[in-house]
Design an enzyme around this catalytic site. Structure first.
Site, PDB file in Angstrom:
ATOM      1  N   GLY A 104       0.777  -1.128   0.116  1.00 47.22           N
ATOM      2  CA  GLY A 104      -0.063   0.009   0.055  1.00 47.22           C
ATOM      3  C   GLY A 104       0.875   1.312  -0.073  1.00 47.22           C
ATOM      4  O   GLY A 104       0.387   2.191  -0.598  1.00 47.22           O
ATOM      5  N   CYS A 224       1.383   5.307   8.138  1.00 43.74           N
ATOM      6  CA  CYS A 224       2.525   3.771   7.650  1.00 43.74           C
ATOM      7  C   CYS A 224       2.810   3.489   8.894  1.00 43.74           C
ATOM      8  O   CYS A 224       3.047   4.005  10.347  1.00 43.74           O
ATOM      9  CB  CYS A 224       3.678   4.579   7.181  1.00 43.74           C
ATOM     10  SG  CYS A 224       4.994   3.451   6.929  1.00 43.74           S
ATOM     11  N   GLY A 225       3.020   2.148   9.171  1.00 47.11           N
ATOM     12  CA  GLY A 225       3.421   1.250  10.201  1.00 47.11           C
ATOM     13  C   GLY A 225       4.669   1.699  10.819  1.00 47.11           C
ATOM     14  O   GLY A 225       4.826   1.426  12.265  1.00 47.11           O
ATOM     15  N   HIS A 226       5.624   2.686  10.085  1.00 45.47           N
ATOM     16  CA  HIS A 226       6.861   2.823  10.706  1.00 45.47           C
ATOM     17  C   HIS A 226       6.752   4.624  11.079  1.00 45.47           C
ATOM     18  O   HIS A 226       7.927   5.201  11.047  1.00 45.47           O
ATOM     19  CB  HIS A 226       7.931   2.790   9.727  1.00 45.47           C
ATOM     20  CG  HIS A 226       8.261   1.161   9.924  1.00 45.47           C
ATOM     21  ND1 HIS A 226       8.836   0.696  10.794  1.00 45.47           N
ATOM     22  CD2 HIS A 226       7.838   0.342   8.923  1.00 45.47           C
ATOM     23  CE1 HIS A 226       8.865  -0.753  10.674  1.00 45.47           C
ATOM     24  NE2 HIS A 226       8.029  -1.046   9.437  1.00 45.47           N
ATOM     25  N   ASN A 385      10.509  -7.304   6.705  1.00 47.90           N
ATOM     26  CA  ASN A 385      11.670  -6.856   6.692  1.00 47.90           C
ATOM     27  C   ASN A 385      12.162  -5.420   6.058  1.00 47.90           C
ATOM     28  O   ASN A 385      12.415  -5.067   5.235  1.00 47.90           O
ATOM     29  CB  ASN A 385      12.689  -7.740   5.918  1.00 47.90           C
ATOM     30  CG  ASN A 385      12.734  -9.408   6.482  1.00 47.90           C
ATOM     31  OD1 ASN A 385      13.733  -9.709   7.303  1.00 47.90           O
ATOM     32  ND2 ASN A 385      11.429 -10.096   6.421  1.00 47.90           N
ATOM     33  N   SER A 388      12.331   0.662   6.261  1.00 47.01           N
ATOM     34  CA  SER A 388      12.498   1.807   7.406  1.00 47.01           C
ATOM     35  C   SER A 388      13.413   1.430   8.430  1.00 47.01           C
ATOM     36  O   SER A 388      13.662   2.572   9.128  1.00 47.01           O
ATOM     37  CB  SER A 388      11.038   2.030   7.839  1.00 47.01           C
ATOM     38  OG  SER A 388      10.050   2.326   6.744  1.00 47.01           O
TER      39      SER A 388
END
Length: 540
Positions: A104, A224-226, A385, A388
């Site tokens: 995404g 974003c996950g990061h 993996n 980021s």
């Protein structure tokens, strides 16, 4: 599948229909056989059904032997996916165990009409389905080109009267392995409510997706996950979206469809709403127990507009931000992750988990998975993996910390912080140990932390940036054409990359073959003597 029958079976069937070897209009039976076999899948929904079975078989193989984990690279175009699969087949002789990840993040960053966007579900939801469609068109075309080459070899053998070569060519046709592999498709947080999630999931599945990954963030506040500022939804809300995806698979007849439930709770300190608990120990109460609260007292009573909540028999005030979001207790992320995963498996019926972490640490993931597996023994993960992560810094720091704790080195033997990135350490003992751990990271996390699938979300984004920069520095610098030849073309030839013959790669020979099928000697072909691609004949 378009057909799973052999050359001989098709020849028998078609020759029975057309005993003189031609169909009405003079169409050759041999040409019909070729086109039947080139059409490896009739529809992309057929791809979803077939690839779901592939993942199920791979999961079973992993359960029996954790060294048999699977991998994927995130691809933002059909061509990237096609070249990845070709490379894997050239390396291993098969593409089994290799998937395509559809990120995404990359759809938002590279595939939207609105320009380059952050990973916040701001892009058109249809762009995700469009990319799945594009990837499978490219992979199917790779099948067509490859099978066309096999039939050229068959025709050449027959023209020479070489029966052994003819049998060998037919065997190669019958044992051909498709370039089509499973796609793990990122649906973000569903792009809306549970009905919107269901409708979009159907579009992804019809485009060919056999595996859908969905996260437990709020759709309209997705990050974003990061990144910071992540907001999770109550577990009941997330489970409803998981059911929506499952219903989409079932409606479309993808019985083995795979769902990946991603939790961002490790880095998410906020929730949008407080769910209503019906009884102690239910999903709502297990979620709200982690809220950051303050006691309501005579000295600090509730004021107008504030909310009160009874937790463990005590009236408390949930900590609420100015934007109305509620905060979780500091340090509660790990426990919430474990509970999220167990609920997704036991209540949501998912197949795989995804735990988004802030650093690549095998011990950290393994510790959480051990607690999940105490409840669900066969729990399996997909692991990001992520680019980021600063992998060099993280792994070198882990080695440094371990060596100091073991007394192997003094605390001042190596610098801490970003100085660990120094190129001087590349050939140092610490640098070599860190690189060795990088090489075995995926195998370690598969063996120790239940990771069935290892993926890199954005590799082709970064690779494209790096490769373009490298070529530009040379081409617009003093090397000029030497930069292109040495860094690109010569390496393509020496590595056996079929794309060096770019006309062939995009179907020029395929087009010539079809012209011959319908026009015979009248066919105006592109692949004759004057085609400059003949200069690369030795590349294959």
């Amino acid at each position: 599948m378009g057909t799973s029958r052999s050359y001989a079976e098709l020849a028998t069937e078609l020759n029975a229909r057309f005993p003189d070897g031609t169909a009405p209009g003079g169409v050759s039976v041999d040409d019909i056989i070729q086109l039947r076999l080139q059409n490896t899948f009739d529809t992309h929904l057929d791809i979803a059904r077939a690839m779901a079975k592939v993942i199920r078989a791979d999961m079973a193989a992993y359960d029996a032997d954790p060294s048999r984990f699977t991998q994927s690279l995130g691809c933002w175009s059909g061509f990237h996916a096609q070249q990845m699969v070709k490379s894997v087949k050239r390396l291993n002789g098969t593409a089994r165990g290799a998937y395509v990840y559809l990120s995404g993040w990359m759809v938002a960053g590279l595939r939207t009409r609105f320009g380059h966007l952050p990973d916040q579900s701001m892009h058109e939801k249809t762009a995700v389905a469009d990319l799945i469609e594009e990837i499978y068109v490219s992979l199917r075309q790779a099948d067509e080109v490859a099978i066309n080459d096999l039939f050229k070899a068959l025709k050449a053998a027959r023209a020479k009267g070489d029966r052994a070569a003819e049998r060998e060519a037919i065997a190669a046709i019958d044992t051909f392995e498709t370039h089509v592999v499973p796609i793990i498709a990122d649906i973000d947080a569903g792009f809306g409510n549970e009905h919107a999630t269901y409708l979009l999931a159907k579009e992804l599945i019809k485009a060919g997706a056999c595996c859908i990954q969905i996260e437990n963030q709020v759709s309209d506040a997705k990050q974003c996950g990061h990144q910071d500022g992540k907001v999770t939804v109550p577990r009941e809300d997330f489970i409803e979206k998981l059911r929506a995806v499952r219903l989409a698979f079932e409606e479309l007849g993808v019985d083995d469809g795979v769902i990946v439930a991603r939790t961002d709770s490790l880095g998410a300190g906020l929730t949008q709403k407080i769910p209503v608990s019906q009884r102690p120990g239910d999903l709502a109460s297990e979620y709200t127990k982690w809220l950051k609260v303050e006691p309501v007292t005579l000295e600090k009573p509730l004021h107008e507009g504030e909310l009160g909540l009874v937790l463990n028999g005590e009236l408390v005030r949930p900590v609420r931000l100015a934007n109305g979001l509620f905060a979780f207790k500091d340090g509660s992320g790990r426990a919430r992750v474990i509970e999220d995963c167990i609920a997704a498996l036991t209540e949501g019926g998912v197949d795989l988990l995804w735990i988004e972490t802030d650093t690549p640490n095998v011990d950290e993931i393994a510790g959480m998975v051990a607690e999940i597996r105490a409840v669900v023994p066969n729990a399996k993960l997909t692991y990001n993996n992520s680019p980021s992560f600063n992998w060099t810094l993280n792994i070198r720091r882990q080695v440094r910390t371990e060596w100091i704790a073991e007394g192997r080195i003094a605390a001042d033997a190596y610098p801490d912080g970003t100085l660990l990135m120094s190129a001087k350490l590349d050939d140092d003992e610490l640098g070599r140990e860190a690189d060795a751990r990088l090489a075995r990271f995926q195998a370690d996390i598969a063996a120790r932390a239940g990771v069935f699938h290892n993926l890199i979300t954005l590799p082709t984004f970064h690779l494209t940036a790096l490769a373009t920069d490298e070529l530009s520095h040379g081409y617009f610098g003093p090397d000029r054409m030497k930069a292109y030849v040495n860094r690109v073309q010569r390496e393509e030839i020496r590595r056996g990359i079929s794309a060096v013959k770019h006309q062939h790669e995009v179907g020029s020979d395929l087009g010539d073959t079809f012209k011959e099928m319908v026009a015979g000697e009248r066919a105006l072909k592109a692949g004759g003597h004057a085609n400059t691609m003949n200069q690369f004949a030795a590349a294959e």
